[in-house]
Design a protein around this motif. Structure first.
Motif, PDB file in Angstrom:
ATOM      1  N   GLY A   6       1.131  -1.178   0.184  1.00 45.65           N
ATOM      2  CA  GLY A   6      -0.077  -0.132  -0.262  1.00 45.65           C
ATOM      3  C   GLY A   6       0.932   1.148  -0.098  1.00 45.65           C
ATOM      4  N   TRP A   7       2.104   1.447   0.106  1.00 48.16           N
ATOM      5  CA  TRP A   7       3.125   1.811  -0.537  1.00 48.16           C
ATOM      6  C   TRP A   7       3.732   2.402  -1.040  1.00 48.16           C
ATOM      7  CZ3 TRP A   7       4.370   5.419   4.331  1.00 48.16           C
ATOM      8  CH2 TRP A   7       3.664   5.530   5.350  1.00 48.16           C
ATOM      9  N   THR A   8       4.068   3.370  -1.158  1.00 48.25           N
ATOM     10  CA  THR A   8       5.128   4.546  -2.809  1.00 48.25           C
ATOM     11  C   THR A   8       6.558   4.026  -2.383  1.00 48.25           C
ATOM     12  OG1 THR A   8       2.725   5.303  -4.158  1.00 48.25           O
ATOM     13  CG2 THR A   8       5.120   5.505  -4.830  1.00 48.25           C
ATOM     14  N   VAL A   9       6.924   3.006  -3.326  1.00 50.47           N
ATOM     15  CA  VAL A   9       8.461   2.612  -2.732  1.00 50.47           C
ATOM     16  C   VAL A   9       8.773   4.402  -4.222  1.00 50.47           C
ATOM     17  CG1 VAL A   9      10.715   1.456  -3.367  1.00 50.47           C
ATOM     18  CG2 VAL A   9       8.498   0.807  -2.522  1.00 50.47           C
ATOM     19  N   MET A  10       9.170   5.653  -3.482  1.00 48.36           N
ATOM     20  CA  MET A  10      10.224   5.953  -5.058  1.00 48.36           C
ATOM     21  C   MET A  10      11.676   6.104  -4.843  1.00 48.36           C
ATOM     22  SD  MET A  10       8.245   9.729  -2.516  1.00 48.36           S
ATOM     23  CE  MET A  10       8.877   9.654  -1.047  1.00 48.36           C
ATOM     24  N   HIS A  33      12.385   2.945   0.333  1.00 44.04           N
ATOM     25  CA  HIS A  33      12.596   3.914  -1.365  1.00 44.04           C
ATOM     26  C   HIS A  33      14.083   3.464  -1.484  1.00 44.04           C
ATOM     27  CE1 HIS A  33       8.999   5.705  -0.274  1.00 44.04           C
ATOM     28  NE2 HIS A  33       9.848   6.121   0.813  1.00 44.04           N
ATOM     29  N   GLU A  34      14.018   3.494  -2.972  1.00 40.55           N
ATOM     30  CA  GLU A  34      15.942   3.304  -4.200  1.00 40.55           C
ATOM     31  C   GLU A  34      16.043   4.634  -4.138  1.00 40.55           C
ATOM     32  OE1 GLU A  34      16.844   1.022  -8.393  1.00 40.55           O
ATOM     33  OE2 GLU A  34      14.289   1.388  -7.859  1.00 40.55           O
ATOM     34  N   VAL A  35      17.735   4.618  -3.784  1.00 35.16           N
ATOM     35  CA  VAL A  35      17.881   5.855  -3.893  1.00 35.16           C
ATOM     36  C   VAL A  35      19.258   5.269  -5.676  1.00 35.16           C
ATOM     37  CG1 VAL A  35      20.468   6.631  -3.160  1.00 35.16           C
ATOM     38  CG2 VAL A  35      18.729   6.259  -1.467  1.00 35.16           C
ATOM     39  N   SER A 187       8.722  12.496   6.414  1.00 30.35           N
ATOM     40  CA  SER A 187       8.946  13.515   5.516  1.00 30.35           C
ATOM     41  C   SER A 187       8.298  12.296   4.335  1.00 30.35           C
ATOM     42  CB  SER A 187       9.402  14.417   5.048  1.00 30.35           C
ATOM     43  OG  SER A 187       9.806  14.921   5.596  1.00 30.35           O
ATOM     44  N   LEU A 188       9.462  11.631   3.844  1.00 27.02           N
ATOM     45  CA  LEU A 188       9.167  10.637   2.724  1.00 27.02           C
ATOM     46  C   LEU A 188       7.362   9.749   3.392  1.00 27.02           C
ATOM     47  CD1 LEU A 188      12.898   9.436   1.509  1.00 27.02           C
ATOM     48  CD2 LEU A 188      11.223  11.170   0.946  1.00 27.02           C
ATOM     49  N   ASP A 189       7.235   9.273   4.410  1.00 29.91           N
ATOM     50  CA  ASP A 189       6.440   8.258   4.589  1.00 29.91           C
ATOM     51  C   ASP A 189       5.092   8.998   4.005  1.00 29.91           C
ATOM     52  OD1 ASP A 189       7.644   6.560   5.523  1.00 29.91           O
ATOM     53  OD2 ASP A 189       7.268   6.547   7.815  1.00 29.91           O
ATOM     54  N   LEU A 190       4.800  10.609   4.295  1.00 29.94           N
ATOM     55  CA  LEU A 190       3.513  11.392   4.459  1.00 29.94           C
ATOM     56  C   LEU A 190       3.826  11.290   2.550  1.00 29.94           C
ATOM     57  CD1 LEU A 190       4.412  14.056   6.705  1.00 29.94           C
ATOM     58  CD2 LEU A 190       2.142  12.742   6.869  1.00 29.94           C
ATOM     59  N   ILE A 191       4.579  11.580   2.372  1.00 25.99           N
ATOM     60  CA  ILE A 191       4.566  11.739   0.682  1.00 25.99           C
ATOM     61  C   ILE A 191       4.146  10.821  -0.197  1.00 25.99           C
ATOM     62  CG2 ILE A 191       6.046  12.380  -1.443  1.00 25.99           C
ATOM     63  CD1 ILE A 191       7.379  15.127   0.696  1.00 25.99           C
ATOM     64  N   ALA A 192       5.307   9.420   0.204  1.00 24.16           N
ATOM     65  CA  ALA A 192       4.714   8.122  -0.115  1.00 24.16           C
ATOM     66  C   ALA A 192       3.170   7.673  -0.142  1.00 24.16           C
ATOM     67  CB  ALA A 192       5.628   6.876   0.323  1.00 24.16           C
ATOM     68  N   SER A 193       2.647   8.017   0.396  1.00 31.20           N
ATOM     69  CA  SER A 193       0.797   7.583   0.903  1.00 31.20           C
ATOM     70  C   SER A 193       0.108   8.145   1.257  1.00 31.20           C
ATOM     71  CB  SER A 193       1.164   7.238   2.912  1.00 31.20           C
ATOM     72  OG  SER A 193       0.887   8.563   3.421  1.00 31.20           O
ATOM     73  N   GLY A 194       0.631   9.453  -0.049  1.00 33.96           N
ATOM     74  CA  GLY A 194      -0.227  10.833  -0.020  1.00 33.96           C
ATOM     75  C   GLY A 194      -1.317  11.150   0.475  1.00 33.96           C
ATOM     76  N   GLN A 195      -0.494  10.878   2.364  1.00 36.08           N
ATOM     77  CA  GLN A 195      -1.058  11.649   3.051  1.00 36.08           C
ATOM     78  C   GLN A 195      -0.444  13.283   3.277  1.00 36.08           C
ATOM     79  OE1 GLN A 195      -1.202   9.294   6.547  1.00 36.08           O
ATOM     80  NE2 GLN A 195      -0.764   7.604   5.750  1.00 36.08           N
ATOM     81  N   ASP A 196       0.925  14.088   2.534  1.00 34.34           N
ATOM     82  CA  ASP A 196       1.365  14.784   2.757  1.00 34.34           C
ATOM     83  C   ASP A 196      -0.300  15.948   1.593  1.00 34.34           C
ATOM     84  OD1 ASP A 196       1.661  14.001   0.275  1.00 34.34           O
ATOM     85  OD2 ASP A 196       2.913  15.471  -0.472  1.00 34.34           O
TER      86      ASP A 196
END
Length: 326
Positions: A6-10, A33-35, A187-196
């Motif tokens: 359910g999370w977006t891997v960025m 996430h992938e650097v 921050s990344l969790d908020l963005i990846a989940s769309g909760q930002d």
């Protein structure tokens, strides 16, 4: 982007330098996430850039992440490399030069900048040192979206720590740098989940302040400053930073430890006046002639050859002056 549980891997491109960038990269490597690319600056001989100099390139190479070394980010080769990496977001921390919009706006989620102040105050350089000198009660770290103005974009997450009465810049560095990893993850969790969505807060530009890089001139003591501000300057220039300094007998003398005197002393700023407790009082303040100002109680000093003395041992007799210039 792909979705896991359910999370977006960025896909993340990281721009950063020194320990701040190193902590940010480590947080990204520890995330889901992938650097895909790291961009960092070459080593510098600037006094402040040799402090807290954990190597971002070495960390990236250890994890087989491609690395580019750049002093500035405005060449076509770098832009092409970032574009070919297909990032969903760029994360930056302690990138030392302006980024062009064709770079910071390239990913779908733009660029998340991590800045070590509580924006909108203390944009720019050396914010902890300036904040300590100015007597701020809290310092911290801000995650914000980069735009064309310096450290001016909308804020997503902000975390702070209190400034204690004896804290040095070194103490505050360690406490704020420890905020980076959880701030990046949140921050990344908020963005990846769309909760930002709805979480980004515009900065109040009327409260913004901007500070330049520090240099040797900024550590020079001006004895017309009040004693409490001078005492904070000494703490702000704690080891391993270049210490606050004055001149005694034409030779530079670093002030390593100091306090505000208990007594009030009148006379000319810079006068080496009297022993008090475990130190020696130097008259301070533009209004010192009134006799209503405390002085700077100097406790420890260091000469240019690196020898450190208790002030009571260094100043064997009272009198004479500490001056701002030889």
């Amino acid at each position: 982007m792909e979705s896991v549980k359910g999370w977006t891997v960025m896909r993340v491109v990281m721009l950063g330098y020194q320990t701040w960038g190193h902590r940010t990269l480590q947080a990204l490597l520890d995330s889901d996430h992938e650097v895909v690319l790291v961009v960092t600056h070459p080593k510098s001989e600037h006094a402040y850039e040799k402090i807290w100099d954990d190597n971002v390139a070495e960390l990236a190479e250890k994890h087989d992440v491609p690395v580019l070394l750049r002093s500035r980010p405005d060449d076509a080769e770098l832009l092409d490399a970032v574009r070919e990496s297909r990032p969903d977001i760029i994360v930056a921390n302690n990138w030392r030069t302006w980024l062009p919009p064709e770079l910071f706006d390239l990913p779908a989620h733009g660029t998340l900048n991590i800045h070590d102040s509580l924006l909108p105050a203390y944009a720019g350089f050396s914010p902890i040192i300036w904040a300590l000198i100015n007597g701020e009660e809290r310092v911290g770290v801000t995650a914000h979206r980069m735009n064309a103005e310096l450290d001016a974009g909308d804020v997503l997450v902000q975390r702070s720590v209190p400034v204690g009465p004896t804290d040095t810049a070194t103490d505050l560095f360690h406490r704020t740098v420890d905020l980076i990893a959880p701030l990046v993850r949140e921050s990344l969790d908020l963005i990846a989940s769309g909760q930002d969505a709805g979480q980004w807060m515009p900065q109040d530009r009327a409260r913004a302040s901007f500070f330049h890089k520090r240099s040797a001139e900024d550590s020079r003591i001006d004895w017309s400053w009040p004693a409490d501000r001078l005492e904070r300057l000494v703490r702000a220039q704690s080891d391993p930073y270049p210490n606050a300094y004055a001149f005694h007998g034409g030779k530079r003398l670093k002030i390593v430890s100091a306090a505000v005197s208990e007594g009030r002393y009148g006379g000319t700023p810079g006068r080496v006046f009297i022993r008090e407790g475990d130190g020696v009082v130097v008259v301070a303040g533009a209004d010192a002639h009134t006799g209503r100002c405390p002085g700077l109680l100097v406790r420890r000093v260091r000469t240019d050859d690196g020898t450190e003395y208790a002030a009571t041992d260094y100043f064997r007799t009272m009198g004479g002056y500490l001056t701002s210039r030889p």
